[in-house]
Design a protein around this motif. Structure first.
Motif, PDB file in Angstrom:
ATOM      1  N   LEU A  45       0.826  -1.210   0.000  1.00  0.00           N
ATOM      2  CA  LEU A  45       0.000   0.000   0.000  1.00  0.00           C
ATOM      3  C   LEU A  45       0.855   1.253   0.000  1.00  0.00           C
ATOM      4  CD1 LEU A  45      -2.752  -1.071   2.534  1.00  0.00           C
ATOM      5  CD2 LEU A  45      -3.038  -0.724   0.073  1.00  0.00           C
ATOM      6  N   LYS A  46       1.909   1.243   0.789  1.00  0.00           N
ATOM      7  CA  LYS A  46       2.807   2.395   0.872  1.00  0.00           C
ATOM      8  C   LYS A  46       3.496   2.624  -0.465  1.00  0.00           C
ATOM      9  CE  LYS A  46       5.418   5.403   3.219  1.00  0.00           C
ATOM     10  NZ  LYS A  46       5.625   6.477   2.276  1.00  0.00           N
ATOM     11  N   LYS A  47       3.958   1.555  -1.091  1.00  0.00           N
ATOM     12  CA  LYS A  47       4.612   1.697  -2.393  1.00  0.00           C
ATOM     13  C   LYS A  47       3.629   2.226  -3.430  1.00  0.00           C
ATOM     14  CE  LYS A  47       7.335  -0.627  -5.905  1.00  0.00           C
ATOM     15  NZ  LYS A  47       8.020  -1.852  -6.328  1.00  0.00           N
ATOM     16  N   ALA A  48       2.413   1.706  -3.431  1.00  0.00           N
ATOM     17  CA  ALA A  48       1.396   2.180  -4.375  1.00  0.00           C
ATOM     18  C   ALA A  48       1.119   3.669  -4.157  1.00  0.00           C
ATOM     19  CB  ALA A  48       0.105   1.378  -4.223  1.00  0.00           C
ATOM     20  N   TYR A  49       1.021   4.077  -2.901  1.00  0.00           N
ATOM     21  CA  TYR A  49       0.761   5.492  -2.597  1.00  0.00           C
ATOM     22  C   TYR A  49       1.943   6.364  -3.005  1.00  0.00           C
ATOM     23  CZ  TYR A  49      -0.392   9.759  -0.139  1.00  0.00           C
ATOM     24  OH  TYR A  49      -0.652  11.071   0.157  1.00  0.00           O
ATOM     25  N   ASP A  50       3.146   5.892  -2.771  1.00  0.00           N
ATOM     26  CA  ASP A  50       4.331   6.664  -3.159  1.00  0.00           C
ATOM     27  C   ASP A  50       4.422   6.824  -4.671  1.00  0.00           C
ATOM     28  OD1 ASP A  50       5.072   6.981  -0.507  1.00  0.00           O
ATOM     29  OD2 ASP A  50       6.524   5.336  -0.542  1.00  0.00           O
ATOM     30  N   LEU A  51       3.986   5.813  -5.406  1.00  0.00           N
ATOM     31  CA  LEU A  51       4.026   5.884  -6.864  1.00  0.00           C
ATOM     32  C   LEU A  51       2.937   6.789  -7.429  1.00  0.00           C
ATOM     33  CD1 LEU A  51       4.685   2.120  -7.681  1.00  0.00           C
ATOM     34  CD2 LEU A  51       6.238   4.026  -8.147  1.00  0.00           C
ATOM     35  N   LYS A  52       1.766   6.741  -6.814  1.00  0.00           N
ATOM     36  CA  LYS A  52       0.632   7.528  -7.324  1.00  0.00           C
ATOM     37  C   LYS A  52      -0.270   7.910  -6.160  1.00  0.00           C
ATOM     38  CE  LYS A  52      -3.195   7.440 -10.575  1.00  0.00           C
ATOM     39  NZ  LYS A  52      -3.989   6.614 -11.470  1.00  0.00           N
ATOM     40  N   LYS A  53      -0.162   9.137  -5.770  1.00  0.00           N
ATOM     41  CA  LYS A  53      -0.992   9.623  -4.672  1.00  0.00           C
ATOM     42  C   LYS A  53      -2.389   9.919  -5.209  1.00  0.00           C
ATOM     43  CE  LYS A  53       2.933  11.466  -2.166  1.00  0.00           C
ATOM     44  NZ  LYS A  53       3.908  10.644  -2.803  1.00  0.00           N
ATOM     45  N   GLY A  54      -3.354   9.126  -4.772  1.00  0.00           N
ATOM     46  CA  GLY A  54      -4.712   9.291  -5.262  1.00  0.00           C
ATOM     47  C   GLY A  54      -5.732   8.767  -4.274  1.00  0.00           C
ATOM     48  N   VAL A  55      -6.990   8.947  -4.625  1.00  0.00           N
ATOM     49  CA  VAL A  55      -8.102   8.556  -3.763  1.00  0.00           C
ATOM     50  C   VAL A  55      -8.109   7.043  -3.537  1.00  0.00           C
ATOM     51  CG1 VAL A  55     -10.615   8.504  -3.576  1.00  0.00           C
ATOM     52  CG2 VAL A  55      -9.475  10.541  -4.436  1.00  0.00           C
ATOM     53  N   LYS A  56      -7.880   6.262  -4.575  1.00  0.00           N
ATOM     54  CA  LYS A  56      -7.900   4.807  -4.429  1.00  0.00           C
ATOM     55  C   LYS A  56      -6.849   4.343  -3.425  1.00  0.00           C
ATOM     56  CE  LYS A  56      -7.745   0.511  -7.039  1.00  0.00           C
ATOM     57  NZ  LYS A  56      -7.680  -0.102  -8.358  1.00  0.00           N
ATOM     58  N   GLN A  57      -5.658   4.919  -3.512  1.00  0.00           N
ATOM     59  CA  GLN A  57      -4.591   4.538  -2.604  1.00  0.00           C
ATOM     60  C   GLN A  57      -4.926   4.931  -1.163  1.00  0.00           C
ATOM     61  OE1 GLN A  57      -4.109   5.929  -5.634  1.00  0.00           O
ATOM     62  NE2 GLN A  57      -3.352   4.070  -6.557  1.00  0.00           N
ATOM     63  N   LEU A  58      -5.494   6.109  -0.985  1.00  0.00           N
ATOM     64  CA  LEU A  58      -5.898   6.542   0.352  1.00  0.00           C
ATOM     65  C   LEU A  58      -7.026   5.675   0.895  1.00  0.00           C
ATOM     66  CD1 LEU A  58      -5.782  10.424  -0.012  1.00  0.00           C
ATOM     67  CD2 LEU A  58      -4.239   8.975   1.331  1.00  0.00           C
ATOM     68  N   ASN A  59      -7.955   5.309   0.037  1.00  0.00           N
ATOM     69  CA  ASN A  59      -9.054   4.435   0.445  1.00  0.00           C
ATOM     70  C   ASN A  59      -8.529   3.074   0.901  1.00  0.00           C
ATOM     71  OD1 ASN A  59     -11.850   3.774   0.770  1.00  0.00           O
ATOM     72  ND2 ASN A  59     -11.700   2.570  -1.107  1.00  0.00           N
ATOM     73  N   ASN A  60      -7.565   2.539   0.175  1.00  0.00           N
ATOM     74  CA  ASN A  60      -7.002   1.250   0.550  1.00  0.00           C
ATOM     75  C   ASN A  60      -6.205   1.339   1.853  1.00  0.00           C
ATOM     76  OD1 ASN A  60      -8.151  -0.096  -1.585  1.00  0.00           O
ATOM     77  ND2 ASN A  60      -6.371   0.093  -2.896  1.00  0.00           N
ATOM     78  N   LEU A  61      -5.508   2.437   2.064  1.00  0.00           N
ATOM     79  CA  LEU A  61      -4.818   2.629   3.342  1.00  0.00           C
ATOM     80  C   LEU A  61      -5.820   2.722   4.490  1.00  0.00           C
ATOM     81  CD1 LEU A  61      -1.961   5.085   2.344  1.00  0.00           C
ATOM     82  CD2 LEU A  61      -1.661   2.868   3.440  1.00  0.00           C
ATOM     83  N   ALA A  62      -6.930   3.397   4.250  1.00  0.00           N
ATOM     84  CA  ALA A  62      -7.978   3.483   5.277  1.00  0.00           C
ATOM     85  C   ALA A  62      -8.550   2.104   5.570  1.00  0.00           C
ATOM     86  CB  ALA A  62      -9.092   4.438   4.831  1.00  0.00           C
ATOM     87  N   TYR A  63      -8.758   1.302   4.526  1.00  0.00           N
ATOM     88  CA  TYR A  63      -9.249  -0.073   4.701  1.00  0.00           C
ATOM     89  C   TYR A  63      -8.266  -0.878   5.547  1.00  0.00           C
ATOM     90  CZ  TYR A  63     -10.647  -4.836   3.457  1.00  0.00           C
ATOM     91  OH  TYR A  63     -11.028  -6.153   3.498  1.00  0.00           O
ATOM     92  N   PHE A  64      -6.985  -0.663   5.293  1.00  0.00           N
ATOM     93  CA  PHE A  64      -5.937  -1.359   6.050  1.00  0.00           C
ATOM     94  C   PHE A  64      -6.037  -1.028   7.539  1.00  0.00           C
ATOM     95  CE2 PHE A  64      -1.692  -1.199   7.974  1.00  0.00           C
ATOM     96  CZ  PHE A  64      -1.296  -2.509   7.814  1.00  0.00           C
ATOM     97  N   TYR A  65      -6.237   0.233   7.864  1.00  0.00           N
ATOM     98  CA  TYR A  65      -6.290   0.633   9.267  1.00  0.00           C
ATOM     99  C   TYR A  65      -7.615   0.311   9.931  1.00  0.00           C
ATOM    100  CZ  TYR A  65      -1.793   2.894   9.007  1.00  0.00           C
ATOM    101  OH  TYR A  65      -0.447   3.132   8.880  1.00  0.00           O
ATOM    102  N   TYR A  66      -8.644   0.083   9.136  1.00  0.00           N
ATOM    103  CA  TYR A  66      -9.959  -0.246   9.689  1.00  0.00           C
ATOM    104  C   TYR A  66      -9.940  -1.660  10.199  1.00  0.00           C
ATOM    105  CZ  TYR A  66     -14.922  -1.176   9.997  1.00  0.00           C
ATOM    106  OH  TYR A  66     -16.176  -1.528  10.441  1.00  0.00           O
TER     107      TYR A  66
END
Length: 66
Positions: A45-66
């Motif tokens: 997730l971190k690598k995906a976010y670092d490559l492309k900062k977007g809503v999908k990546q933030l949503n997946n990070l939120a899912y991870f923390y949920y």
């Protein structure tokens, strides 16, 4: 029923060919979460976010923390 172990193997194989594919990284992360492999999922997730900062990546990070 989804076989997450086979899905993980398939996605890892695809990522060897396309290591910076954000969609594959996100999909692998969600699969790893389902397999309770949280440390590896976070790295994807971190690598995906670092490559492309977007809503999908933030949503997946939120899912991870949920």
């Amino acid at each position: 029923m989804i076989n997450f172990i086979n899905k993980k193997k398939y996605l890892k194989k695809q990522l060897k060919r396309q290591p910076d594919n954000v969609n594959l990284l996100n999909e692998l992360a969600i699969t790893l979460i389902e397999l309770n492999n949280y440390e590896q999922a976070y790295k994807c997730l971190k690598k995906a976010y670092d490559l492309k900062k977007g809503v999908k990546q933030l949503n997946n990070l939120a899912y991870f923390y949920y």
